[in-house]
Write a protein that holds these residues in place. Structure first.
Motif, PDB file in Angstrom:
ATOM      1  N   GLY A   1       0.790  -1.226   0.000  1.00  0.00           N
ATOM      2  CA  GLY A   1       0.000   0.000   0.000  1.00  0.00           C
ATOM      3  C   GLY A   1       0.823   1.277   0.000  1.00  0.00           C
ATOM      4  N   ASN A   2       2.140   1.180   0.084  1.00  0.00           N
ATOM      5  CA  ASN A   2       3.010   2.363   0.051  1.00  0.00           C
ATOM      6  C   ASN A   2       3.247   2.748  -1.402  1.00  0.00           C
ATOM      7  OD1 ASN A   2       5.220   4.168   0.076  1.00  0.00           O
ATOM      8  ND2 ASN A   2       5.892   3.368   2.062  1.00  0.00           N
ATOM      9  N   LEU A   3       2.534   3.772  -1.871  1.00  0.00           N
ATOM     10  CA  LEU A   3       2.599   4.146  -3.277  1.00  0.00           C
ATOM     11  C   LEU A   3       3.959   4.713  -3.668  1.00  0.00           C
ATOM     12  CD1 LEU A   3      -0.937   5.728  -3.851  1.00  0.00           C
ATOM     13  CD2 LEU A   3      -0.143   3.418  -4.379  1.00  0.00           C
ATOM     14  N   ALA A   4       4.632   5.361  -2.719  1.00  0.00           N
ATOM     15  CA  ALA A   4       5.956   5.907  -3.021  1.00  0.00           C
ATOM     16  C   ALA A   4       6.950   4.788  -3.324  1.00  0.00           C
ATOM     17  CB  ALA A   4       6.464   6.759  -1.854  1.00  0.00           C
ATOM     18  N   VAL A   5       6.914   3.738  -2.529  1.00  0.00           N
ATOM     19  CA  VAL A   5       7.791   2.586  -2.763  1.00  0.00           C
ATOM     20  C   VAL A   5       7.430   1.906  -4.086  1.00  0.00           C
ATOM     21  CG1 VAL A   5       8.451   0.303  -1.925  1.00  0.00           C
ATOM     22  CG2 VAL A   5       8.247   2.216  -0.327  1.00  0.00           C
ATOM     23  N   ALA A   6       6.141   1.784  -4.356  1.00  0.00           N
ATOM     24  CA  ALA A   6       5.702   1.161  -5.602  1.00  0.00           C
ATOM     25  C   ALA A   6       6.181   1.965  -6.807  1.00  0.00           C
ATOM     26  CB  ALA A   6       4.180   1.046  -5.622  1.00  0.00           C
ATOM     27  N   LEU A   7       6.059   3.288  -6.743  1.00  0.00           N
ATOM     28  CA  LEU A   7       6.512   4.125  -7.856  1.00  0.00           C
ATOM     29  C   LEU A   7       8.021   4.065  -8.014  1.00  0.00           C
ATOM     30  CD1 LEU A   7       5.808   6.076 -10.120  1.00  0.00           C
ATOM     31  CD2 LEU A   7       5.958   7.955  -8.449  1.00  0.00           C
ATOM     32  N   LEU A   8       8.734   4.005  -6.910  1.00  0.00           N
ATOM     33  CA  LEU A   8      10.193   3.907  -6.969  1.00  0.00           C
ATOM     34  C   LEU A   8      10.608   2.620  -7.688  1.00  0.00           C
ATOM     35  CD1 LEU A   8      12.944   5.031  -6.177  1.00  0.00           C
ATOM     36  CD2 LEU A   8      12.743   3.806  -3.996  1.00  0.00           C
ATOM     37  N   ALA A   9       9.970   1.511  -7.341  1.00  0.00           N
ATOM     38  CA  ALA A   9      10.286   0.240  -7.987  1.00  0.00           C
ATOM     39  C   ALA A   9       9.925   0.273  -9.463  1.00  0.00           C
ATOM     40  CB  ALA A   9       9.543  -0.895  -7.288  1.00  0.00           C
ATOM     41  N   ASN A  10       8.779   0.839  -9.792  1.00  0.00           N
ATOM     42  CA  ASN A  10       8.335   0.966 -11.178  1.00  0.00           C
ATOM     43  C   ASN A  10       9.324   1.816 -11.984  1.00  0.00           C
ATOM     44  OD1 ASN A  10       5.376   2.335 -12.823  1.00  0.00           O
ATOM     45  ND2 ASN A  10       6.492   0.481 -13.315  1.00  0.00           N
ATOM     46  N   THR A  11       9.795   2.897 -11.362  1.00  0.00           N
ATOM     47  CA  THR A  11      10.766   3.778 -12.012  1.00  0.00           C
ATOM     48  C   THR A  11      12.082   3.055 -12.280  1.00  0.00           C
ATOM     49  OG1 THR A  11       9.825   5.687 -10.854  1.00  0.00           O
ATOM     50  CG2 THR A  11      12.015   5.960 -11.812  1.00  0.00           C
ATOM     51  N   ALA A  12      12.594   2.368 -11.274  1.00  0.00           N
ATOM     52  CA  ALA A  12      13.885   1.690 -11.412  1.00  0.00           C
ATOM     53  C   ALA A  12      13.850   0.656 -12.533  1.00  0.00           C
ATOM     54  CB  ALA A  12      14.264   1.029 -10.091  1.00  0.00           C
ATOM     55  N   ALA A  13      12.777  -0.110 -12.608  1.00  0.00           N
ATOM     56  CA  ALA A  13      12.665  -1.125 -13.652  1.00  0.00           C
ATOM     57  C   ALA A  13      12.585  -0.489 -15.038  1.00  0.00           C
ATOM     58  CB  ALA A  13      11.440  -2.003 -13.402  1.00  0.00           C
ATOM     59  N   THR A  14      11.825   0.593 -15.158  1.00  0.00           N
ATOM     60  CA  THR A  14      11.686   1.264 -16.445  1.00  0.00           C
ATOM     61  C   THR A  14      13.006   1.862 -16.909  1.00  0.00           C
ATOM     62  OG1 THR A  14       9.363   1.774 -15.953  1.00  0.00           O
ATOM     63  CG2 THR A  14      10.419   3.046 -17.700  1.00  0.00           C
ATOM     64  N   VAL A  15      13.710   2.523 -16.000  1.00  0.00           N
ATOM     65  CA  VAL A  15      15.010   3.112 -16.341  1.00  0.00           C
ATOM     66  C   VAL A  15      15.978   2.017 -16.799  1.00  0.00           C
ATOM     67  CG1 VAL A  15      17.063   4.223 -15.351  1.00  0.00           C
ATOM     68  CG2 VAL A  15      14.782   5.154 -14.889  1.00  0.00           C
ATOM     69  N   ALA A  16      16.030   0.925 -16.062  1.00  0.00           N
ATOM     70  CA  ALA A  16      16.958  -0.157 -16.398  1.00  0.00           C
ATOM     71  C   ALA A  16      16.658  -0.749 -17.767  1.00  0.00           C
ATOM     72  CB  ALA A  16      16.908  -1.240 -15.321  1.00  0.00           C
ATOM     73  N   VAL A  17      15.389  -1.018 -18.044  1.00  0.00           N
ATOM     74  CA  VAL A  17      15.065  -1.657 -19.323  1.00  0.00           C
ATOM     75  C   VAL A  17      15.285  -0.694 -20.479  1.00  0.00           C
ATOM     76  CG1 VAL A  17      12.591  -1.131 -19.637  1.00  0.00           C
ATOM     77  CG2 VAL A  17      13.496  -3.371 -20.319  1.00  0.00           C
ATOM     78  N   LEU A  18      15.074   0.594 -20.278  1.00  0.00           N
ATOM     79  CA  LEU A  18      15.333   1.559 -21.347  1.00  0.00           C
ATOM     80  C   LEU A  18      16.804   1.569 -21.730  1.00  0.00           C
ATOM     81  CD1 LEU A  18      13.060   4.600 -20.437  1.00  0.00           C
ATOM     82  CD2 LEU A  18      13.039   3.323 -22.594  1.00  0.00           C
ATOM     83  N   VAL A  19      17.673   1.577 -20.731  1.00  0.00           N
ATOM     84  CA  VAL A  19      19.108   1.551 -21.018  1.00  0.00           C
ATOM     85  C   VAL A  19      19.463   0.315 -21.842  1.00  0.00           C
ATOM     86  CG1 VAL A  19      21.409   1.348 -20.012  1.00  0.00           C
ATOM     87  CG2 VAL A  19      19.757   2.914 -19.002  1.00  0.00           C
ATOM     88  N   VAL A  20      18.978  -0.842 -21.401  1.00  0.00           N
ATOM     89  CA  VAL A  20      19.301  -2.094 -22.089  1.00  0.00           C
ATOM     90  C   VAL A  20      18.739  -2.115 -23.507  1.00  0.00           C
ATOM     91  CG1 VAL A  20      18.902  -4.583 -22.092  1.00  0.00           C
ATOM     92  CG2 VAL A  20      19.498  -3.430 -19.960  1.00  0.00           C
TER      93      VAL A  20
END
Length: 226
Positions: free
Chosen positions: A38-57
């Motif tokens: 239920g912590n939306l900040a943590v959820a957004l952080l995880a979503n951001t990290a995955a998106t950034v990583a896959v974009l680089v790759v």
């Protein structure tokens, strides 16, 4: 002499990259929502990290094949800058949209969710549209302004990662991704009724990025001899 890959290979790269990008955006949102308690900040952080990583790759891997657009805005601007033929851009855009939608279905399959969904996540209003215009403007400015192809993966990923947090819309900045995200009733979703407003704002931001970026990053002309 450098030979450009065939349109079939370039199209396949755009479809594959778009599918994996959408699957990452949506799939990481599902995983993050399940684990964040239920912590939306943590959820957004995880979503951001995955998106950034896959974009680089994906940009580093597929850039040499197709340019790694994965975004109709990027392909349209490439046509206007005479970097991509109109006919090729139509193929790119169609495959980007199809790939992103396939990525949404893939994400649902991996998490044992109904494959076909319609989002109920409301994302509309002037603040959201302004945010999408800003995110798209910045993205196209990066695409136009970067000097070395080797810089594109981290520059694009860094901009999108930052815009996840400083824009009210969490930075879709991509009509194909926006379409795919209306097909998932999960963390990353958007109501189908809200898609046109987002896409229009994205196009406006991209046009501004093309105009200002084309002027700002234009090569300096040599001074005239007298």
């Amino acid at each position: 002499m450098h030979t450009q890959p065939s349109l079939a290979r370039r199209g396949a790269a755009e479809a594959l990259g778009s599918a994996l990008l959408a699957a990452t955006v949506i799939g990481s949102g599902i995983m993050a929502e399940r684990l964040a308690g239920g912590n939306l900040a943590v959820a957004l952080l995880a979503n951001t990290a995955a998106t950034v990583a896959v974009l680089v790759v994906l940009i580093a891997l597929l850039g040499p094949v197709s340019g790694a657009h994965f975004n109709p805005l990027v392909s349209a601007v490439a046509v206007l800058r005479r970097r991509l033929a109109i006919g090729d851009s139509a193929v790119y855009i169609a495959l980007q949209a199809a790939g992103c939608c396939a990525g949404a279905v893939l994400a649902h399959a991996m998490f044992e969710l109904p494959l076909l969904q319609t989002s109920a996540h409301v994302r509309t209003g002037p603040a959201q549209w302004l945010a999408e215009a800003v995110a798209s403007f910045g993205l196209l400015s990066v695409v136009i302004g970067h000097r070395r192809s080797a810089d594109a993966p981290w520059l694009v990923a860094a901009w999108i990662g930052a815009a996840y947090w400083f824009t009210a819309s969490t930075s879709f900045a991509n009509p194909a991704i926006t379409l795919a995200r209306c097909l998932t009733d999960t963390f990353a979703g958007i109501r189908p009724a809200d898609v046109p407003g987002f896409v229009l704002a994205q196009c406006a931001g991209a046009a501004l990025g093309l105009g200002l970026g084309g002027w700002l990053f234009a090569p300096a002309r040599a001074p005239e001899r007298r």
